[in-house]
Design an enzyme around this catalytic site. Sequence first.
Site, PDB file in Angstrom:
ATOM      1  N   ASP A 210       0.848  -1.191   0.000  1.00 14.02           N
ATOM      2  CA  ASP A 210       0.000   0.000   0.000  1.00 14.02           C
ATOM      3  C   ASP A 210       0.882   1.239   0.000  1.00 14.02           C
ATOM      4  OD1 ASP A 210       0.270   1.088   2.998  1.00 14.02           O
ATOM      5  OD2 ASP A 210       0.210  -1.104   3.051  1.00 14.02           O
ATOM      6  N   ASP A 212       0.694   3.613   2.418  1.00 18.97           N
ATOM      7  CA  ASP A 212       0.532   4.207   3.736  1.00 18.97           C
ATOM      8  C   ASP A 212      -0.613   5.221   3.661  1.00 18.97           C
ATOM      9  OD1 ASP A 212       1.599   3.922   6.417  1.00 18.97           O
ATOM     10  OD2 ASP A 212       2.242   5.996   6.263  1.00 18.97           O
TER      11      ASP A 212
END
Length: 291
Positions: A210, A212
């Site tokens: 991802d 973050d």
Amino acid sequence: MSATMLAVIGGSGLYEIEGLEDATWTEVETPWGAPSDAILTGTLNGLKMAFLPRHGRGHVHSPTTVPYRANIDALKRLGVTDVLSVSACGSFREELAPGDFVIVDQFIDRTFAREKSFFGTGFTAHVSVADPVCPRLAALARDAARAAGVTVHEGGTYLAMEGPQFSTKAESRLYRDVWGCDVIGMTNMPEAKLAREAELCYASVAMITDYDSWHPDHGSVDIAEIIATLGANSDAARRSVAGMPERLAGPRAACPHGCDHALDHAVLTAPDKRDPDVMARLDAVAGRILG
């Protein structure tokens, strides 16, 4: 020299090594308590290997409660010489996309609730972690991942946070824009420091899941998306691990970067002041210098 034995510490998404011959789950007792789980040992394409699920089978340990000292001690007791850490991480860089791997070479340790050293009162030692990753082992991990068809980025700074919550947006922007970090995770510290104290070569493969919470187009971390990405990442990690034996084959030589002699000149406590009980706990970790 001793024979090479590679340990893989598997993080979220990697819970086994496929194809191990004579695979056996082994319970290991340590002076630091029980490891995260039993350790799977065997041989893969002629290389002795060990696999330790960092969070335990079934993911029972949070990043903070992982028994890091017991894990590294147990691997050392089994004869491990090299440790490959595989873990899920968030990205602070647009070009480090979910599904990519980063071969980490630096860390910033922001953890605060974990025991970070095998040494202490009665037997103190200070090892250098200026370069916390073994360049030789990291290069082999890079090559194995690329051969497995993974998009790999060489070098990067890993921000180790305490967790278990993910970052606030303010924290994420601080780590990215001010501190210049590349990835963020919760488990490589104090693991890397302890591996250095145990004189083990250590390399870290960060599997991006991802962005973050800094990215304006991706918003906050979505655990459902992370889990979906973990599945693809774990397949890529298994292919990468399968390529390590051929790269570590052959007679083992001393680490050219000195990882296997990290304790030379590190101990400061005078011989007549060393606590026998502390020294006894260090029989595996510091056995080479204790004789």
